[in-house]
Design a protein around this motif. Structure first.
Motif, PDB file in Angstrom:
ATOM      1  N   ASN A  75       0.819  -1.220   0.000  1.00  0.00           N
ATOM      2  CA  ASN A  75       0.000   0.000   0.000  1.00  0.00           C
ATOM      3  C   ASN A  75       0.853   1.270   0.000  1.00  0.00           C
ATOM      4  OD1 ASN A  75      -2.509   1.305  -0.071  1.00  0.00           O
ATOM      5  ND2 ASN A  75      -2.540   1.570   2.150  1.00  0.00           N
ATOM      6  N   PHE A  76       1.911   1.270  -0.821  1.00  0.00           N
ATOM      7  CA  PHE A  76       2.744   2.456  -0.951  1.00  0.00           C
ATOM      8  C   PHE A  76       2.072   3.470  -1.877  1.00  0.00           C
ATOM      9  CE2 PHE A  76       6.506  -0.568  -0.258  1.00  0.00           C
ATOM     10  CZ  PHE A  76       6.549  -0.282   1.098  1.00  0.00           C
ATOM     11  N   ASP A  77       2.471   4.727  -1.747  1.00  0.00           N
ATOM     12  CA  ASP A  77       1.919   5.769  -2.612  1.00  0.00           C
ATOM     13  C   ASP A  77       2.540   5.737  -4.006  1.00  0.00           C
ATOM     14  OD1 ASP A  77       0.170   7.019  -0.696  1.00  0.00           O
ATOM     15  OD2 ASP A  77       1.955   7.774   0.303  1.00  0.00           O
ATOM     16  N   ARG A  78       3.846   5.623  -4.035  1.00  0.00           N
ATOM     17  CA  ARG A  78       4.543   5.625  -5.324  1.00  0.00           C
ATOM     18  C   ARG A  78       5.816   4.798  -5.211  1.00  0.00           C
ATOM     19  NH1 ARG A  78       5.934  10.696  -5.618  1.00  0.00           N
ATOM     20  NH2 ARG A  78       4.083  11.534  -6.675  1.00  0.00           N
ATOM     21  N   VAL A  79       6.062   3.970  -6.218  1.00  0.00           N
ATOM     22  CA  VAL A  79       7.308   3.201  -6.295  1.00  0.00           C
ATOM     23  C   VAL A  79       7.898   3.449  -7.673  1.00  0.00           C
ATOM     24  CG1 VAL A  79       8.382   0.918  -6.255  1.00  0.00           C
ATOM     25  CG2 VAL A  79       6.462   1.415  -4.722  1.00  0.00           C
ATOM     26  N   TRP A  80       9.173   3.791  -7.705  1.00  0.00           N
ATOM     27  CA  TRP A  80       9.796   4.026  -9.008  1.00  0.00           C
ATOM     28  C   TRP A  80      11.227   3.518  -9.045  1.00  0.00           C
ATOM     29  CZ3 TRP A  80      13.674   8.012  -8.938  1.00  0.00           C
ATOM     30  CH2 TRP A  80      13.641   8.867  -7.842  1.00  0.00           C
ATOM     31  N   ILE A  81      11.679   3.303 -10.247  1.00  0.00           N
ATOM     32  CA  ILE A  81      13.035   2.818 -10.474  1.00  0.00           C
ATOM     33  C   ILE A  81      13.787   3.851 -11.296  1.00  0.00           C
ATOM     34  CG2 ILE A  81      14.432   1.110 -11.735  1.00  0.00           C
ATOM     35  CD1 ILE A  81      12.330  -0.969 -11.026  1.00  0.00           C
ATOM     36  N   ALA A  82      15.012   4.125 -10.896  1.00  0.00           N
ATOM     37  CA  ALA A  82      15.895   5.009 -11.659  1.00  0.00           C
ATOM     38  C   ALA A  82      17.115   4.213 -12.098  1.00  0.00           C
ATOM     39  CB  ALA A  82      16.321   6.215 -10.828  1.00  0.00           C
ATOM     40  N   GLN A  83      17.619   4.503 -13.297  1.00  0.00           N
ATOM     41  CA  GLN A  83      18.807   3.827 -13.812  1.00  0.00           C
ATOM     42  C   GLN A  83      19.881   4.852 -14.150  1.00  0.00           C
ATOM     43  OE1 GLN A  83      16.011   1.216 -16.474  1.00  0.00           O
ATOM     44  NE2 GLN A  83      18.079   0.363 -16.652  1.00  0.00           N
ATOM     45  N   PHE A  84      21.133   4.439 -13.940  1.00  0.00           N
ATOM     46  CA  PHE A  84      22.264   5.301 -14.261  1.00  0.00           C
ATOM     47  C   PHE A  84      22.540   5.261 -15.763  1.00  0.00           C
ATOM     48  CE2 PHE A  84      23.299   3.945  -9.830  1.00  0.00           C
ATOM     49  CZ  PHE A  84      23.163   5.185  -9.243  1.00  0.00           C
ATOM     50  N   HIS A  85      22.946   6.390 -16.296  1.00  0.00           N
ATOM     51  CA  HIS A  85      23.324   6.441 -17.711  1.00  0.00           C
ATOM     52  C   HIS A  85      24.291   7.589 -17.936  1.00  0.00           C
ATOM     53  CE1 HIS A  85      20.626   9.915 -18.545  1.00  0.00           C
ATOM     54  NE2 HIS A  85      19.854   9.366 -17.628  1.00  0.00           N
ATOM     55  N   ASN A  86      24.862   7.633 -19.114  1.00  0.00           N
ATOM     56  CA  ASN A  86      25.841   8.683 -19.436  1.00  0.00           C
ATOM     57  C   ASN A  86      25.274   9.687 -20.436  1.00  0.00           C
ATOM     58  OD1 ASN A  86      25.786   7.200 -21.770  1.00  0.00           O
ATOM     59  ND2 ASN A  86      27.911   6.545 -21.706  1.00  0.00           N
ATOM     60  N   GLY A  87      23.961   9.713 -20.537  1.00  0.00           N
ATOM     61  CA  GLY A  87      23.326  10.597 -21.494  1.00  0.00           C
ATOM     62  C   GLY A  87      22.937   9.879 -22.767  1.00  0.00           C
ATOM     63  N   GLY A  88      23.470   8.671 -22.964  1.00  0.00           N
ATOM     64  CA  GLY A  88      23.154   7.926 -24.172  1.00  0.00           C
ATOM     65  C   GLY A  88      22.709   6.509 -23.906  1.00  0.00           C
ATOM     66  N   GLN A 101      27.042   9.726 -14.814  1.00  0.00           N
ATOM     67  CA  GLN A 101      26.781  11.152 -14.945  1.00  0.00           C
ATOM     68  C   GLN A 101      25.367  11.528 -14.508  1.00  0.00           C
ATOM     69  OE1 GLN A 101      27.566  11.799 -19.087  1.00  0.00           O
ATOM     70  NE2 GLN A 101      29.784  11.808 -18.821  1.00  0.00           N
ATOM     71  N   LYS A 102      24.401  10.685 -14.857  1.00  0.00           N
ATOM     72  CA  LYS A 102      23.010  11.031 -14.623  1.00  0.00           C
ATOM     73  C   LYS A 102      22.207   9.804 -14.219  1.00  0.00           C
ATOM     74  CE  LYS A 102      23.244  14.549 -18.261  1.00  0.00           C
ATOM     75  NZ  LYS A 102      22.688  15.007 -19.558  1.00  0.00           N
ATOM     76  N   PHE A 103      20.990  10.061 -13.741  1.00  0.00           N
ATOM     77  CA  PHE A 103      20.036   8.977 -13.587  1.00  0.00           C
ATOM     78  C   PHE A 103      18.673   9.477 -14.044  1.00  0.00           C
ATOM     79  CE2 PHE A 103      19.807  10.954  -9.301  1.00  0.00           C
ATOM     80  CZ  PHE A 103      18.435  11.125  -9.168  1.00  0.00           C
ATOM     81  N   SER A 119       7.932  11.939 -16.234  1.00  0.00           N
ATOM     82  CA  SER A 119       8.536  12.942 -17.114  1.00  0.00           C
ATOM     83  C   SER A 119       9.405  13.938 -16.359  1.00  0.00           C
ATOM     84  CB  SER A 119       7.436  13.695 -17.872  1.00  0.00           C
ATOM     85  OG  SER A 119       6.574  14.369 -16.971  1.00  0.00           O
ATOM     86  N   GLY A 120       9.204  14.053 -15.056  1.00  0.00           N
ATOM     87  CA  GLY A 120       9.934  15.055 -14.280  1.00  0.00           C
ATOM     88  C   GLY A 120      11.306  14.620 -13.812  1.00  0.00           C
ATOM     89  N   ILE A 121      11.453  13.336 -13.499  1.00  0.00           N
ATOM     90  CA  ILE A 121      12.747  12.857 -12.975  1.00  0.00           C
ATOM     91  C   ILE A 121      13.537  12.242 -14.125  1.00  0.00           C
ATOM     92  CG2 ILE A 121      13.874  11.417 -11.237  1.00  0.00           C
ATOM     93  CD1 ILE A 121      11.358  11.533  -9.588  1.00  0.00           C
ATOM     94  N   GLN A 122      14.129  13.088 -14.920  1.00  0.00           N
ATOM     95  CA  GLN A 122      14.911  12.667 -16.076  1.00  0.00           C
ATOM     96  C   GLN A 122      16.228  13.443 -16.120  1.00  0.00           C
ATOM     97  OE1 GLN A 122      14.068  10.178 -18.308  1.00  0.00           O
ATOM     98  NE2 GLN A 122      12.283   9.805 -16.991  1.00  0.00           N
ATOM     99  N   ASN A 123      17.298  12.713 -16.440  1.00  0.00           N
ATOM    100  CA  ASN A 123      18.625  13.328 -16.606  1.00  0.00           C
ATOM    101  C   ASN A 123      19.043  14.154 -15.383  1.00  0.00           C
ATOM    102  OD1 ASN A 123      18.982  12.374 -19.368  1.00  0.00           O
ATOM    103  ND2 ASN A 123      17.419  13.883 -19.926  1.00  0.00           N
ATOM    104  N   ILE A 124      18.852  13.567 -14.208  1.00  0.00           N
ATOM    105  CA  ILE A 124      19.249  14.224 -12.961  1.00  0.00           C
ATOM    106  C   ILE A 124      20.747  13.988 -12.721  1.00  0.00           C
ATOM    107  CG2 ILE A 124      18.840  14.417 -10.490  1.00  0.00           C
ATOM    108  CD1 ILE A 124      16.396  15.144 -12.171  1.00  0.00           C
ATOM    109  N   PRO A 125      21.538  15.028 -12.529  1.00  0.00           N
ATOM    110  CA  PRO A 125      22.974  14.833 -12.263  1.00  0.00           C
ATOM    111  C   PRO A 125      23.185  13.980 -11.010  1.00  0.00           C
ATOM    112  CG  PRO A 125      22.515  17.117 -12.793  1.00  0.00           C
ATOM    113  CD  PRO A 125      21.184  16.451 -12.608  1.00  0.00           C
ATOM    114  N   THR A 126      23.922  12.924 -11.155  1.00  0.00           N
ATOM    115  CA  THR A 126      24.175  12.016 -10.034  1.00  0.00           C
ATOM    116  C   THR A 126      24.922  12.711  -8.901  1.00  0.00           C
ATOM    117  OG1 THR A 126      24.307  10.205 -11.628  1.00  0.00           O
ATOM    118  CG2 THR A 126      25.130   9.758  -9.430  1.00  0.00           C
ATOM    119  N   SER A 127      25.730  13.692  -9.254  1.00  0.00           N
ATOM    120  CA  SER A 127      26.545  14.386  -8.244  1.00  0.00           C
ATOM    121  C   SER A 127      25.691  15.036  -7.152  1.00  0.00           C
ATOM    122  CB  SER A 127      27.412  15.455  -8.923  1.00  0.00           C
ATOM    123  OG  SER A 127      26.596  16.373  -9.650  1.00  0.00           O
ATOM    124  N   ILE A 128      24.462  15.435  -7.507  1.00  0.00           N
ATOM    125  CA  ILE A 128      23.583  16.080  -6.533  1.00  0.00           C
ATOM    126  C   ILE A 128      23.228  15.116  -5.401  1.00  0.00           C
ATOM    127  CG2 ILE A 128      21.308  17.149  -6.200  1.00  0.00           C
ATOM    128  CD1 ILE A 128      21.453  18.121  -9.070  1.00  0.00           C
TER     129      ILE A 128
END
Length: 219
Positions: A75-88, A101-103, A119-128
């Motif tokens: 009964n969670f509100d939201r579950v999501w998966i993020a993956q690491f990538h280098n822009g390509g 570089q990003k996730f 659509s909002g959580i895209q290409n987030i700098p991993t360094s943050i």
């Protein structure tokens, strides 16, 4: 009769016959064979491409169902998966000189009435998120029950969570079998959500299972 002339004439005739045979008989046969061979190779390539697409879609479907099952079961509100990538390309598909570089959010399941962040959580700098992600990688899990009360490193990222109406969160490392850090699974809680140790352990196991699916999808 001049034997030399006869021989020359015979050779010309033989040449004309052979040329006619090659042009009229062999050429169409060779051309048809080449055409069929090309068609067969093209069919094999198209079949292989279709198989790869179907495998990719099947892997996507399996992961979607898995996180939807996790979200609904607990009964969670939201579950999501993020993956690491280098822009390509996603890690570890392009291992050479790869940098985290990003996730980006790649899979998501939301409770009815909860907004999508796809659509909002895209290409987030991993360094943050470097400090938090280091803890996730080392411990397999990192969670904050109440963002407003948090006094550690997560407090510097309050705006990221607050802008999405998140009260608390839990992050689980997603790794493949050889321990490569592919990404992470996030449980967003829009209200108080302190997870029991048993539930955390269950979700750590779930993230390992997801790692197997993601590794197959990428490679």
């Amino acid at each position: 009769m001049d034997l030399g002339l006869w021989t020359d004439e015979a050779l010309r005739n033989i040449t004309l016959i052979v040329t006619a045979f090659i042009t009229g008989v062999l050429s169409p046969i060779v051309a048809n064979w080449a055409k069929n061979k090309f068609a067969q190779k093209k069919a094999v390539i198209e079949e292989e491409e279709t198989d790869e697409i179907l495998k990719f879609l099947h892997a996507n479907e399996v992961i979607d169902k898995r996180i939807e099952s996790i979200r609904s079961e607990y009964n969670f509100d939201r579950v999501w998966i993020a993956q690491f990538h280098n822009g390509g390309s996603f890690y570890p598909a392009n291992k050479a000189a790869f940098k985290f570089q990003k996730f980006s959010l790649t899979y998501e399941s939301c409770r009815l009435g909860v907004s999508s962040e796809l659509s909002g959580i895209q290409n987030i700098p991993t360094s943050i998120f470097a400090t938090i992600l280091r803890k996730v990688k080392e411990n397999g899990h990192y969670g904050v029950h109440d963002i407003e009360a948090a006094s550690d490193d997560s407090s510097t990222l309050k705006s990221f969570w607050n802008d999405r109406g998140v009260y608390g969160f839990h992050i689980f490392a997603i790794k493949c079998l050889d321990k490569k850090f592919l990404g992470f699974m996030v449980v967003d809680c829009l209200s108080k959500c302190k997870l029991s140790n048993e539930l955390v352990e269950n979700l750590v196991v779930e993230s390992k299972i997801l790692g197997g699916y993601l590794a197959k999808e990428i490679t």
